[in-house]
Design an enzyme around this catalytic site. Sequence first.
Site, mmCIF file in Angstrom:
data_model
loop_
_atom_site.group_PDB
_atom_site.id
_atom_site.type_symbol
_atom_site.label_atom_id
_atom_site.label_comp_id
_atom_site.label_asym_id
_atom_site.label_seq_id
_atom_site.Cartn_x
_atom_site.Cartn_y
_atom_site.Cartn_z
ATOM 1 N N LEU A 100 -44.391 -1.864 -48.615
ATOM 2 C CA LEU A 100 -45.350 -2.270 -49.652
ATOM 3 C C LEU A 100 -44.846 -3.537 -50.348
ATOM 4 O O LEU A 100 -45.622 -4.447 -50.633
ATOM 5 C CB LEU A 100 -45.568 -1.151 -50.673
ATOM 6 C CG LEU A 100 -46.533 -1.526 -51.804
ATOM 7 C CD1 LEU A 100 -47.944 -1.784 -51.273
ATOM 8 C CD2 LEU A 100 -46.581 -0.454 -52.890
ATOM 9 N N ASN A 107 -34.115 -1.709 -41.511
ATOM 10 C CA ASN A 107 -33.884 -1.021 -42.782
ATOM 11 C C ASN A 107 -33.243 0.358 -42.592
ATOM 12 O O ASN A 107 -33.852 1.388 -42.913
ATOM 13 C CB ASN A 107 -35.221 -0.879 -43.521
ATOM 14 C CG ASN A 107 -35.123 -1.448 -44.909
ATOM 15 O OD1 ASN A 107 -34.036 -1.478 -45.496
ATOM 16 N ND2 ASN A 107 -36.246 -1.876 -45.452
ATOM 17 N N GLY A 119 -34.290 -8.158 -49.273
ATOM 18 C CA GLY A 119 -34.659 -8.222 -47.858
ATOM 19 C C GLY A 119 -36.164 -8.183 -47.656
ATOM 20 O O GLY A 119 -36.720 -8.917 -46.832
ATOM 21 N N ASP A 120 -36.851 -7.338 -48.418
ATOM 22 C CA ASP A 120 -38.312 -7.195 -48.274
ATOM 23 C C ASP A 120 -39.028 -8.503 -48.618
ATOM 24 O O ASP A 120 -39.974 -8.910 -47.940
ATOM 25 C CB ASP A 120 -38.860 -6.096 -49.204
ATOM 26 C CG ASP A 120 -38.143 -4.768 -49.027
ATOM 27 O OD1 ASP A 120 -37.597 -4.530 -47.930
ATOM 28 O OD2 ASP A 120 -38.132 -3.979 -49.993
HETATM 29 P P1 ADP Z 1 -31.233 -6.411 -48.000
HETATM 30 O O1 ADP Z 1 -31.829 -6.414 -49.362
HETATM 31 O O2 ADP Z 1 -32.229 -5.960 -46.971
HETATM 32 O O3 ADP Z 1 -29.911 -5.740 -47.885
HETATM 33 P P2 ADP Z 1 -29.784 -8.898 -47.776
HETATM 34 O O4 ADP Z 1 -28.791 -8.445 -48.764
HETATM 35 O O5 ADP Z 1 -29.252 -9.244 -46.440
HETATM 36 O O6 ADP Z 1 -31.020 -7.926 -47.595
HETATM 37 O O7 ADP Z 1 -30.497 -10.163 -48.402
HETATM 38 C C1 ADP Z 1 -31.720 -10.683 -47.919
HETATM 39 C C2 ADP Z 1 -31.801 -12.129 -48.291
HETATM 40 O O8 ADP Z 1 -31.769 -12.263 -49.699
HETATM 41 C C3 ADP Z 1 -30.639 -12.956 -47.786
HETATM 42 O O9 ADP Z 1 -30.864 -13.433 -46.473
HETATM 43 C C4 ADP Z 1 -30.614 -14.099 -48.793
HETATM 44 O O10 ADP Z 1 -31.576 -15.059 -48.448
HETATM 45 C C5 ADP Z 1 -31.039 -13.417 -50.069
HETATM 46 N N1 ADP Z 1 -29.870 -12.990 -50.864
HETATM 47 C C6 ADP Z 1 -29.400 -11.751 -51.037
HETATM 48 N N2 ADP Z 1 -28.312 -11.724 -51.854
HETATM 49 C C7 ADP Z 1 -28.091 -13.013 -52.214
HETATM 50 C C8 ADP Z 1 -27.136 -13.680 -53.044
HETATM 51 N N3 ADP Z 1 -26.171 -13.017 -53.698
HETATM 52 N N4 ADP Z 1 -27.237 -15.028 -53.160
HETATM 53 C C9 ADP Z 1 -28.214 -15.739 -52.535
HETATM 54 N N5 ADP Z 1 -29.127 -15.161 -51.742
HETATM 55 C C10 ADP Z 1 -29.084 -13.833 -51.574
#
Ligand code: ADP
Length: 306
Positions: free
Chosen positions: A32, A165, A257-258
């Site tokens: 969502l 996920n 991530g979403d």
């Molecule tokens: P999820 O929420 O699925 O675990 P990630 O942690 O891999 O996903 O983060 C998804 C995207 O969010 C990353 O590819 C990046 O673009 C952004 N992101 C997440 N954490 C950071 C951070 N601390 N600084 C900058 N970008 C971030």
Amino acid sequence: MTKIVAIGEAMVELAPAGGPDMYRAGFAGDTLNTAWYLRKLMPKADQIAYFTAVGHDAMSGKLLAFIDAAGLVTKYIDRRDDSTVGLYMISLTNGERSFSYWRGQSAARRMLESDTALRAALQGADVAYLSGITLAILPDPDRARLLDVLHDFRSNGGKVVFDPNLRPRLWPDTKTMTNAVMQAASLTDIVLPSFEDEAAWFNDPAPEATANRYRNAGVDIVVVKNGPDQMLVAATDQSFTVAPTRITDVVDTTAAGDSFNAGFLASYLGNGNLEQACVAGAGIAGQVIRQIGALVDVQTELVTDR
Ligand code: ADP
């Protein structure tokens, strides 16, 4: 006109609201969240539909109204007499968040008892979007039914986009989860995994291993997200990394991530440029993690190059 159908479960979220034992009710769910951001980022003429099932109770009605108010197409959402919406509650103990779930009665778990509604939703659609949570909540035969529908959708030219996920708590065991995820990936055009999860549950030593595993399963485009670290893109004719802009004032990474997936897809569907799509995804996620909550206001200029 582009039509995207996101398939999954939205839940009621009870989040701490200041005082002791005070909670605020909202709605959330990984697929969502992505649909919600896609609606903000895609041109008005495009259709973003959410496919799920809810009950007939008041809270189910509120969820439906929420999805509708977001501008998402709700006409494929089934309302069932035998179930309601799932609920989770965030508890704060000494600043640490923990989650309690009530999702056994969730109507979404029953959304694929028949495939008629999903086949109707995917009629004329360009993209089907789902996640590992969509797979996890379905009973085995219904998950198989979903994969059959996706198989036929692709045979008719549709594209499937999938975020694994990985949530082992939703699965009977890790092996069942990883098998189901790889089976779904084999029917997928674009996979958008997060390296931290993939390393934990597939034992991938590096993002390259994650990308190779999905590429070997037949996926055309893999984008391995890695929090603040660079994303790895692996596609049929190219492989490269993209570094997200450094963000120092992160307050809440919920839906990073979403929202990345939404920014990525909106940009990629616009002009087919993978690098720009990663920059767009990171640009949206970067704004989301500087605010509290999953669904927040974002500037959309980054994604309007179409
Ligand atoms: P999820 O929420 O699925 O675990 P990630 O942690 O891999 O996903 O983060 C998804 C995207 O969010 C990353 O590819 C990046 O673009 C952004 N992101 C997440 N954490 C950071 C951070 N601390 N600084 C900058 N970008 C971030």
